[in-house]
Design a protein around this motif. Sequence first.
Motif, mmCIF file in Angstrom:
data_model
loop_
_atom_site.group_PDB
_atom_site.id
_atom_site.type_symbol
_atom_site.label_atom_id
_atom_site.label_comp_id
_atom_site.label_asym_id
_atom_site.label_seq_id
_atom_site.Cartn_x
_atom_site.Cartn_y
_atom_site.Cartn_z
ATOM 1 N N MET A 56 0.027 -7.354 2.295
ATOM 2 C CA MET A 56 -1.280 -7.981 2.513
ATOM 3 C C MET A 56 -1.379 -9.313 1.763
ATOM 4 O O MET A 56 -2.259 -9.523 0.957
ATOM 5 C CB MET A 56 -2.396 -7.042 2.015
ATOM 6 N N GLY A 59 0.798 -1.239 0.000
ATOM 7 C CA GLY A 59 0.000 0.000 0.000
ATOM 8 C C GLY A 59 0.817 1.268 0.000
ATOM 9 O O GLY A 59 1.745 1.411 -0.791
ATOM 10 N N ASN A 60 0.479 2.160 0.924
ATOM 11 C CA ASN A 60 1.044 3.500 0.970
ATOM 12 C C ASN A 60 2.563 3.502 1.174
ATOM 13 O O ASN A 60 3.296 4.266 0.564
ATOM 14 C CB ASN A 60 0.351 4.286 2.092
ATOM 15 N N GLY A 61 3.050 2.600 2.055
ATOM 16 C CA GLY A 61 4.500 2.514 2.227
ATOM 17 C C GLY A 61 5.077 3.473 3.251
ATOM 18 O O GLY A 61 6.259 3.808 3.192
ATOM 19 N N SER A 62 4.266 3.929 4.203
ATOM 20 C CA SER A 62 4.821 4.848 5.214
ATOM 21 C C SER A 62 5.836 4.136 6.104
ATOM 22 O O SER A 62 6.807 4.732 6.556
ATOM 23 C CB SER A 62 3.703 5.462 6.048
ATOM 24 N N ASN A 63 5.637 2.830 6.323
ATOM 25 C CA ASN A 63 6.637 2.077 7.103
ATOM 26 C C ASN A 63 7.919 1.897 6.286
ATOM 27 O O ASN A 63 9.025 1.991 6.827
ATOM 28 C CB ASN A 63 6.069 0.722 7.512
ATOM 29 N N LEU A 64 7.749 1.669 4.993
ATOM 30 C CA LEU A 64 8.919 1.601 4.100
ATOM 31 C C LEU A 64 9.677 2.932 4.164
ATOM 32 O O LEU A 64 10.907 2.956 4.299
ATOM 33 C CB LEU A 64 8.474 1.328 2.659
ATOM 34 N N LEU A 72 0.398 4.419 13.744
ATOM 35 C CA LEU A 72 1.419 4.480 12.685
ATOM 36 C C LEU A 72 2.681 5.183 13.191
ATOM 37 O O LEU A 72 3.796 4.799 12.868
ATOM 38 C CB LEU A 72 0.894 5.218 11.443
ATOM 39 N N ALA A 127 6.173 -4.775 5.307
ATOM 40 C CA ALA A 127 5.733 -3.436 5.731
ATOM 41 C C ALA A 127 4.367 -3.163 5.107
ATOM 42 O O ALA A 127 4.261 -2.531 4.056
ATOM 43 C CB ALA A 127 6.759 -2.402 5.286
ATOM 44 N N GLY A 128 3.348 -3.696 5.748
ATOM 45 C CA GLY A 128 2.004 -3.533 5.205
ATOM 46 C C GLY A 128 1.794 -4.444 4.012
ATOM 47 O O GLY A 128 1.213 -4.078 3.008
ATOM 48 N N GLU A 155 4.550 2.672 14.898
ATOM 49 C CA GLU A 155 5.105 1.717 13.931
ATOM 50 C C GLU A 155 6.382 2.264 13.316
ATOM 51 O O GLU A 155 7.371 1.546 13.147
ATOM 52 C CB GLU A 155 4.086 1.443 12.820
ATOM 53 N N ILE A 189 5.336 -5.964 10.863
ATOM 54 C CA ILE A 189 4.783 -4.945 11.766
ATOM 55 C C ILE A 189 3.269 -5.073 11.731
ATOM 56 O O ILE A 189 2.673 -5.195 10.663
ATOM 57 C CB ILE A 189 5.224 -3.518 11.353
ATOM 58 N N HIS A 190 2.671 -5.125 12.946
ATOM 59 C CA HIS A 190 1.216 -5.265 13.005
ATOM 60 C C HIS A 190 0.675 -4.155 13.904
ATOM 61 O O HIS A 190 1.232 -3.900 14.984
ATOM 62 C CB HIS A 190 0.839 -6.653 13.549
ATOM 63 N N PRO A 191 -0.428 -3.513 13.495
ATOM 64 C CA PRO A 191 -0.931 -2.342 14.233
ATOM 65 C C PRO A 191 -1.835 -2.662 15.416
ATOM 66 O O PRO A 191 -2.881 -2.044 15.606
ATOM 67 C CB PRO A 191 -1.701 -1.574 13.155
HETATM 68 C C1 GRF Z 1 0.288 -0.426 8.733
HETATM 69 O O1 GRF Z 1 -0.736 -0.065 9.614
HETATM 70 C C2 GRF Z 1 0.833 -1.748 9.144
HETATM 71 O O2 GRF Z 1 0.858 -1.959 10.528
HETATM 72 C C3 GRF Z 1 -0.149 -2.691 8.539
HETATM 73 O O3 GRF Z 1 -0.511 -2.113 7.290
HETATM 74 C C4 GRF Z 1 -0.262 -0.723 7.353
HETATM 75 C C5 GRF Z 1 0.766 -0.416 6.297
HETATM 76 O O4 GRF Z 1 0.908 0.925 6.206
HETATM 77 N N1 GRF Z 1 0.464 -3.966 8.375
HETATM 78 P P1 GRF Z 1 2.045 1.506 5.215
HETATM 79 O O5 GRF Z 1 1.801 0.906 3.849
HETATM 80 O O6 GRF Z 1 3.372 1.085 5.778
HETATM 81 O O7 GRF Z 1 1.835 2.989 5.272
#
Ligand code: GRF
Length: 207
Positions: free
Chosen positions: A89, A9-14, A175, A86-87, A178, A107-109
Amino acid sequence: IKIAVLVSGNGSNLQALIDSIEKGEIKGKIEVVISNKKGAYALKRAKRHGIDGIYIGKLNYPKREDRDKKLIDILNEKKIDLIVLAGYMSVLNERIVNMYRNRIINIHPSLIPSFCGKGYYGEKVHKAVLDYGVKLTGATVHFVDEGTDTGPVIFQRAVEIDFDDTVETLSKKVLKIEHQLLPLAVKLFCEGKIEVIGRKVKILDYM
Ligand code: GRF
């Protein structure tokens, strides 16, 4: 340490990982970002930072076993030491989980084992948290095993829930945590400071 980051998805953790590495905080390099969603913004983030971004999904590899094979080929070609989800799915093929025992970080929220497992992903986690009416939630970084969100826990950090919190305000709070926990876990992994004994994780001498 050569790192592969799997996203959807968005990749904010990346982004948090990229930023921490670019600040020189992590003795590791992201060799590739792999997404199972073609339009994932995370792929744009990778490209913006000169990191190889690859789509492996139903559109280019309709058969599951072809997707798994392509993923394994890339991990081998790039000599990946650590996989970060990192997110991401999608459920990882058991062969990869076995090849990378205690070398896949997710990583799990939520505060595992609450609000995790099948069906608890993304915003659904925060909706379930709010519906239940718990007073604390947070994020968990853990090693991936055969199950979903069931591997050895590396770090957890909690956040208080206010009565007027919504899925949106809560996911923002979580987040933020995270983005702190994931780079820290990757940093310590790269420094060899994370030891797994059975299903328990010991962090060796970190400040
Ligand atoms: C985050 O909430 C993560 O914990 C979950 O999916 C989301 C991914 O967000 N697994 P992002 O793509 O890293 O912004």
